[in-house]
Design an enzyme around this catalytic site. Structure first.
Site, PDB file in Angstrom:
ATOM      1  N   ARG A  77       0.700  -1.220   0.150  1.00  0.00           N
ATOM      2  CA  ARG A  77      -0.112  -0.017  -0.024  1.00  0.00           C
ATOM      3  C   ARG A  77       1.010   1.442   0.071  1.00  0.00           C
ATOM      4  O   ARG A  77       2.187   1.050   0.191  1.00  0.00           O
ATOM      5  CB  ARG A  77      -0.822  -0.017   1.218  1.00  0.00           C
ATOM      6  CG  ARG A  77      -0.164   0.050   2.656  1.00  0.00           C
ATOM      7  CD  ARG A  77      -0.882   0.428   3.794  1.00  0.00           C
ATOM      8  NE  ARG A  77      -0.188   0.273   5.048  1.00  0.00           N
ATOM      9  CZ  ARG A  77       0.619   1.142   5.390  1.00  0.00           C
ATOM     10  NH1 ARG A  77       0.927   2.322   4.771  1.00  0.00           N
ATOM     11  NH2 ARG A  77       1.325   0.993   6.572  1.00  0.00           N
ATOM     12  N   TYR A  83      -0.022   1.005  12.679  1.00  0.00           N
ATOM     13  CA  TYR A  83      -0.378  -0.036  13.630  1.00  0.00           C
ATOM     14  C   TYR A  83      -1.794  -0.662  13.395  1.00  0.00           C
ATOM     15  O   TYR A  83      -2.602   0.364  13.452  1.00  0.00           O
ATOM     16  CB  TYR A  83      -0.024   0.203  15.066  1.00  0.00           C
ATOM     17  CG  TYR A  83      -0.756  -0.687  16.074  1.00  0.00           C
ATOM     18  CD1 TYR A  83      -0.220  -1.587  16.497  1.00  0.00           C
ATOM     19  CD2 TYR A  83      -1.974  -0.165  16.640  1.00  0.00           C
ATOM     20  CE1 TYR A  83      -0.846  -2.495  17.533  1.00  0.00           C
ATOM     21  CE2 TYR A  83      -2.692  -0.931  17.601  1.00  0.00           C
ATOM     22  CZ  TYR A  83      -2.036  -2.003  17.808  1.00  0.00           C
ATOM     23  OH  TYR A  83      -2.747  -2.841  18.684  1.00  0.00           O
ATOM     24  N   HIS A  84      -1.884  -1.810  13.626  1.00  0.00           N
ATOM     25  CA  HIS A  84      -3.541  -2.536  13.504  1.00  0.00           C
ATOM     26  C   HIS A  84      -3.474  -3.292  14.825  1.00  0.00           C
ATOM     27  O   HIS A  84      -2.513  -3.962  15.204  1.00  0.00           O
ATOM     28  CB  HIS A  84      -3.472  -3.234  12.505  1.00  0.00           C
ATOM     29  CG  HIS A  84      -3.591  -2.539  11.056  1.00  0.00           C
ATOM     30  ND1 HIS A  84      -4.365  -1.375  10.990  1.00  0.00           N
ATOM     31  CD2 HIS A  84      -3.093  -2.671   9.921  1.00  0.00           C
ATOM     32  CE1 HIS A  84      -4.104  -0.802   9.692  1.00  0.00           C
ATOM     33  NE2 HIS A  84      -3.381  -1.604   8.965  1.00  0.00           N
ATOM     34  N   ILE A 144      -5.827   5.968   6.195  1.00  0.00           N
ATOM     35  CA  ILE A 144      -6.155   5.588   5.063  1.00  0.00           C
ATOM     36  C   ILE A 144      -4.789   5.119   4.211  1.00  0.00           C
ATOM     37  O   ILE A 144      -3.835   6.099   4.304  1.00  0.00           O
ATOM     38  CB  ILE A 144      -6.872   6.319   4.126  1.00  0.00           C
ATOM     39  CG1 ILE A 144      -8.199   6.605   4.813  1.00  0.00           C
ATOM     40  CG2 ILE A 144      -7.032   6.127   2.724  1.00  0.00           C
ATOM     41  CD1 ILE A 144      -9.207   7.889   4.179  1.00  0.00           C
ATOM     42  N   PHE A 157      -8.755   1.353   4.914  1.00  0.00           N
ATOM     43  CA  PHE A 157      -8.783   2.306   6.145  1.00  0.00           C
ATOM     44  C   PHE A 157      -8.761   1.460   7.643  1.00  0.00           C
ATOM     45  O   PHE A 157      -9.081   0.396   7.513  1.00  0.00           O
ATOM     46  CB  PHE A 157      -9.958   3.253   6.246  1.00  0.00           C
ATOM     47  CG  PHE A 157     -11.292   2.340   6.345  1.00  0.00           C
ATOM     48  CD1 PHE A 157     -11.796   2.171   7.809  1.00  0.00           C
ATOM     49  CD2 PHE A 157     -12.074   2.124   5.415  1.00  0.00           C
ATOM     50  CE1 PHE A 157     -12.834   1.522   7.737  1.00  0.00           C
ATOM     51  CE2 PHE A 157     -13.135   1.249   5.525  1.00  0.00           C
ATOM     52  CZ  PHE A 157     -13.694   1.166   6.713  1.00  0.00           C
ATOM     53  N   CYS A 174       2.763   7.145  10.383  1.00  0.00           N
ATOM     54  CA  CYS A 174       2.757   8.051   9.252  1.00  0.00           C
ATOM     55  C   CYS A 174       3.742   8.821   9.046  1.00  0.00           C
ATOM     56  O   CYS A 174       3.735   9.736   8.303  1.00  0.00           O
ATOM     57  CB  CYS A 174       1.308   8.865   9.308  1.00  0.00           C
ATOM     58  SG  CYS A 174      -0.031   8.035   9.443  1.00  0.00           S
TER      59      CYS A 174
END
Length: 234
Positions: A77, A83-84, A144, A157, A174
């Site tokens: 991407r 982070y997730h 996003i 997102f 980011c």
């Protein structure tokens, strides 16, 4: 394709499995073998590096990552490091975005949908020029990051709902040191029902992405098998 189940809630899915599913759906969408699809899910703790991501922006060494239970994956991407984790609603629309006017308008539609969903909980979201996502004041509540191949989108997102925000302290999110982040629960000061949030986001996405709100009931493994990607391994 009106009977195609567009939205799927998959629960918690390891990042590599979700990535394999996206890749398979993208190829099918390019061939016209399936319609647009929106995967809604959450991931176990994972740090992902976009095309501009650097390991220098991951602030833990290998031992620290293992101790915190955080996996690391490179991703195709756009964007840098993010982070997730549990309590975060992740959305991966696999769709032909040319009808929406291309990538810029698609990002604007995603932002509009997230802002509209937040408004339903009394939270005033906004855009931030030059930094895609949704913001509450100067605090980022949703990220996003996209990939577009022959007009078909993947990735998408991540909305912080009940996320443990301390995990963002392990990265330079980011590419911005000490980026202030927030969550829906932090903004409203109370717990929220995850299903209610999912429905609000799905309804807003359906409206802004011009999709029917048609739900499927297959889990991630079934979708992987149905797309021929079931042999992928995390």
């Amino acid at each position: 394709m009106s009977e195609h189940p567009v939205f799927h809630w998959l629960g918690r899915v390891e990042y590599a499995r979700a990535w394999a599913l996206q890749a398979a759906l993208v190829e099918r969408r390019k061939r016209g073998a399936t319609g647009d699809t929106v995967l809604l899910l959450e991931h176990p703790h994972v740090v992902t590096l976009g095309r501009r991501g650097r390991m220098d922006d991951v602030l833990l060494d290998a031992e620290g990552l293992a101790s915190a239970g955080i996996a690391v994956h490179e991703a195709d991407r756009g964007g840098e490091v993010t982070y997730h984790g549990p309590g975060q609603l992740v959305g991966y629309p696999i769709m032909d975005i040319r009808a929406l006017g291309g990538p810029v308008r698609y990002v604007r539609a995603l932002e509009a949908a997230l802002i509209a969903a937040l408004a339903g909980f009394g939270v005033e979201g906004r855009r931030h020029e030059g930094m895609p996502g949704a913001w509450v004041g100067e605090r980022k509540i949703a990220a996003i990051g996209l990939r577009v191949s022959r007009g078909v989108s993947s990735h998408g997102f991540a909305l912080n709902v009940s996320t443990d925000l301390a995990y963002f302290g392990h990265i330079v999110a980011c590419g911005v040191p000490h980026l202030p982040v927030t969550s829906l629960e932090r903004e409203i000061g109370t717990r929220v029902d995850g299903e209610r949030v999912r429905m609000a986001v799905a309804e807003a996405l359906a409206h802004h992405l011009r999709l029917p709100l048609a739900w499927g009931d297959a889990d991630a493994e079934t979708l992987l098998a149905n797309t021929g990607a079931g042999a992928a391994r995390a």
